[in-house]
Design an enzyme around this catalytic site. Structure first.
Site, PDB file in Angstrom:
ATOM      1  N   ASP A   1      20.985  64.324  76.454  1.00 39.01           N
ATOM      2  CA  ASP A   1      20.761  65.734  76.798  1.00 39.01           C
ATOM      3  C   ASP A   1      21.852  66.650  76.266  1.00 39.01           C
ATOM      4  OD1 ASP A   1      18.553  64.828  78.385  1.00 39.01           O
ATOM      5  OD2 ASP A   1      20.009  64.257  79.918  1.00 39.01           O
TER       6      ASP A   1
ATOM      7  N   LYS B   1      20.465  67.674  71.167  1.00 37.28           N
ATOM      8  CA  LYS B   1      20.204  67.131  69.820  1.00 37.28           C
ATOM      9  C   LYS B   1      18.979  67.782  69.182  1.00 37.28           C
ATOM     10  CE  LYS B   1      20.043  63.054  71.653  1.00 37.28           C
ATOM     11  NZ  LYS B   1      20.619  63.335  72.970  1.00 37.28           N
TER      12      LYS B   1
ATOM     13  N   GLY C   1      13.827  63.687  75.680  1.00 36.59           N
ATOM     14  CA  GLY C   1      13.296  65.018  75.948  1.00 36.59           C
ATOM     15  C   GLY C   1      14.038  66.014  75.087  1.00 36.59           C
ATOM     16  N   HIS C   2      13.490  66.304  73.928  1.00 39.69           N
ATOM     17  CA  HIS C   2      14.165  67.243  73.021  1.00 39.69           C
ATOM     18  C   HIS C   2      13.479  68.602  73.104  1.00 39.69           C
ATOM     19  CE1 HIS C   2      15.794  63.726  70.405  1.00 39.69           C
ATOM     20  NE2 HIS C   2      16.342  63.810  71.591  1.00 39.69           N
TER      21      HIS C   2
ATOM     22  N   GLN D   1      18.674  60.072  73.428  1.00 41.73           N
ATOM     23  CA  GLN D   1      19.646  59.635  74.441  1.00 41.73           C
ATOM     24  C   GLN D   1      21.094  59.801  73.920  1.00 41.73           C
ATOM     25  OE1 GLN D   1      16.940  56.993  73.900  1.00 41.73           O
ATOM     26  NE2 GLN D   1      15.765  58.344  75.195  1.00 41.73           N
TER      27      GLN D   1
HETATM   28  P1  IMP Z   1      15.224  54.392  80.701  1.00 38.16           P
HETATM   29  O1  IMP Z   1      15.626  54.771  79.320  1.00 38.16           O
HETATM   30  O2  IMP Z   1      14.014  55.124  81.182  1.00 38.16           O
HETATM   31  O3  IMP Z   1      15.115  52.904  80.891  1.00 38.16           O
HETATM   32  O4  IMP Z   1      16.398  54.858  81.706  1.00 38.16           O
HETATM   33  C1  IMP Z   1      17.680  54.261  81.705  1.00 38.16           C
HETATM   34  C2  IMP Z   1      18.771  55.293  81.928  1.00 38.16           C
HETATM   35  O5  IMP Z   1      18.853  56.133  80.787  1.00 38.16           O
HETATM   36  C3  IMP Z   1      18.523  56.215  83.122  1.00 38.16           C
HETATM   37  O6  IMP Z   1      19.781  56.549  83.708  1.00 38.16           O
HETATM   38  C4  IMP Z   1      17.908  57.441  82.477  1.00 38.16           C
HETATM   39  O7  IMP Z   1      18.105  58.613  83.247  1.00 38.16           O
HETATM   40  C5  IMP Z   1      18.703  57.490  81.185  1.00 38.16           C
HETATM   41  N1  IMP Z   1      17.985  58.182  80.097  1.00 38.16           N
HETATM   42  C6  IMP Z   1      16.932  57.724  79.404  1.00 38.16           C
HETATM   43  N2  IMP Z   1      16.558  58.617  78.471  1.00 38.16           N
HETATM   44  C7  IMP Z   1      17.401  59.648  78.572  1.00 38.16           C
HETATM   45  C8  IMP Z   1      17.560  60.870  77.843  1.00 38.16           C
HETATM   46  O8  IMP Z   1      16.831  61.177  76.894  1.00 38.16           O
HETATM   47  N3  IMP Z   1      18.585  61.669  78.257  1.00 38.16           N
HETATM   48  C9  IMP Z   1      19.418  61.339  79.252  1.00 38.16           C
HETATM   49  N4  IMP Z   1      19.328  60.212  79.952  1.00 38.16           N
HETATM   50  C10 IMP Z   1      18.329  59.371  79.617  1.00 38.16           C
END
Ligand code: IMP
Length: 429
Positions: free
Chosen positions: A13, A16, A40-41, A223
């Protein structure tokens, strides 16, 4: 012509999306190389706000080819609904390609993700529950379904027959929930398969060709570094590698094929989900960052945890990613804060260190050491050049650059495309 990777240097977040969108203007090919619709871009174009979860933000640039490469995981239903939504808004998605070698998030993966989180109770990771972890787990266990399988009914039936017995035992006996059959899944996915089939390509060959033909290639990381499966705060991580090395690993290029890495760092720090966060601000400054920065998840809507800029984290990320420069985002969110704090070191068990320890429990024990900087009391949103910024903001940017040991090549002062200050490269060495 060149290849550039954009990666997050914090917990995701960082903003990017806007830099991917800006650099995509000059790109022939924009590639997502890891992750799935957990991303989430957000890209703001005039009055329009686009929120991308899976499709590369480069899709907004007509004529650009966009690829979901081998290292990504794809939920077919999400892909189809994003395509439909974009088309409904007048965005041409003809340039979208999906690598046949990417893995598929199956309906049972999202159920497993929810069930696993529930079963962990107070140790839950706080995943996005989009099925990312279970899909990558099946990939590693070699019972995953790839896009090649998805688009061929016989292959899909064969692969599902291998994967389902194990999945169903867990669903029925461990999680006491409904099981799946091969026919159900094929029936459910059929309408999406029709839409996806024409997009499927040999992703590796496509990227290799682009590089061989000197095309401009942009790798859109999702991420951030500290939720990397190996280098993040395990187990509070995602199941892919959101770091620059994965731009080659997840596409089939070699490590020397990357020309530049742009690290994205927010001017403060945020995190969603559980896990250590040394500079978290539990006071009104943290609340102010959350409100002013609209720090609520693009994918899940959850409020993000907020805190001060942590130079130990970003310096560590600069090294992990070989970042050639950094873009500092959302500087305007700090407008009007009298004293801006920056973490310059950690005190760990009585010793001072200046990097993120790789043992997450040691990281959780780190007590941040701050340096305070005077804030600026005027809005930055109109700044377009460095000269437009007040002295306090310039001092802050310079201090950040020195602390993280990387040049700052761009600064964003608002969500619009043009609210960007590009920093000219200095000739002095
Ligand atoms: P998952 O990717 O859904 O398995 O989540 C694993 C961890 O990564 C959790 O703490 C999510 O909140 C975090 N996470 C996954 N995708 C994002 C992102 O795009 N931005 C920020 N945190 C993320």
């Amino acid at each position: 012509m060149s290849t550039t990777a954009i990666v997050g240097t914090q917990w995701g977040d960082e903003g990017k999306g806007r830099f991917c969108d800006l650099l995509a203007e000059e790109s022939d090919l924009v590639v997502r190389f890891q992750g799935g619709n957990n991303a989430g871009h957000t890209v703001v174009v005039g009055d329009e706000v686009f929120k991308f979860h899976l499709i590369p933000s480069g899709i907004l640039r007509p004529g650009t080819t966009c690829l979901l490469a081998d290292g990504t995981v794809i939920d077919p239903r999400v892909l189809c609904s994003e395509v439909e939504e974009l088309e409904a808004r007048g965005i041409d998605t003809a340039g979208l390609k999906v690598s046949g070698s990417a893995h598929v998030i199956m309906p049972y993966h999202t159920v497993m993700d929810r069930m696993e989180e529930r079963a962990k109770g107070e140790y839950a990771i706080g995943t996005t529950t989009r099925g990312i972890g279970p899909a990558y787990a099946d990939k590693a266990a070699r019972i995953g379904i790839r896009v090649w399988d998805l688009i061929d009914r016989d292959r899909l039936a064969r692969q599902l027959a291998l994967a389902l017995p194990r999945v169903n035992v867990l669903l029925e006996h461990l999680y006491e929930t409904e099981t799946f059959t091969v026919d159900d899944i094929i029936g459910q996915l059929e309408p999406c398969v029709k839409i996806i089939k024409p997009m499927v390509a040999d992703g590796r060959a496509l990227v290799m060709d682009a590089v061989a033909n000197d095309a401009e290639v942009l790798f859109e990381g999702a991420q951030g570094t500290f939720i990397d499966l190996d280098h993040g705060t395990y187990p509070f991580v995602t199941s892919s590698h959101p770091i620059a090395g994965a731009a080659t690993l997840g596409t089939g290029l070699g490590p020397l094929d990357l020309d530049a890495v742009l690290g994205i760092a927010k001017a403060y720090t945020t995190r969603v989900g559980a896990g250590p966060f040394p500079s978290e601000a539990f006071d009104e400054d943290g609340d102010r960052m959350r409100e002013a920065g609209a720090e609520f998840g693009t994918t899940t809507g959850r409020p993000r945890r907020c805190g001060w800029f942590d130079s130990c984290m970003v310096r560590t990320a600069v090294r992990i990613n070989s970042a050639s420069s950094l873009a500092l985002t959302k500087l305007d969110v700090l407008d009007g804060i009298e004293t801006i704090r920056v973490v310059t070191a950690y005190e760990l068990d009585g010793e001072l260190i200046d990097y993120v320890p790789s043992d997450p429990e040691a990281f959780a024990r780190c007590v941040p050491v701050y340096e305070d900087f005077p804030g600026w009391m005027e809005p930055l949103e109109e700044a377009r050049e460095l000269d437009d910024l007040p002295e306090e903001a310039l001092n802050y940017i310079e201090a950040v650059s020195t602390l993280v040991e990387a040049p700052i090549s761009a600064i964003s002062v608002g969500p619009e495309r043009e609210q960007t200050v590009w920093v000219e490269e200095s000739d002095e060495e």
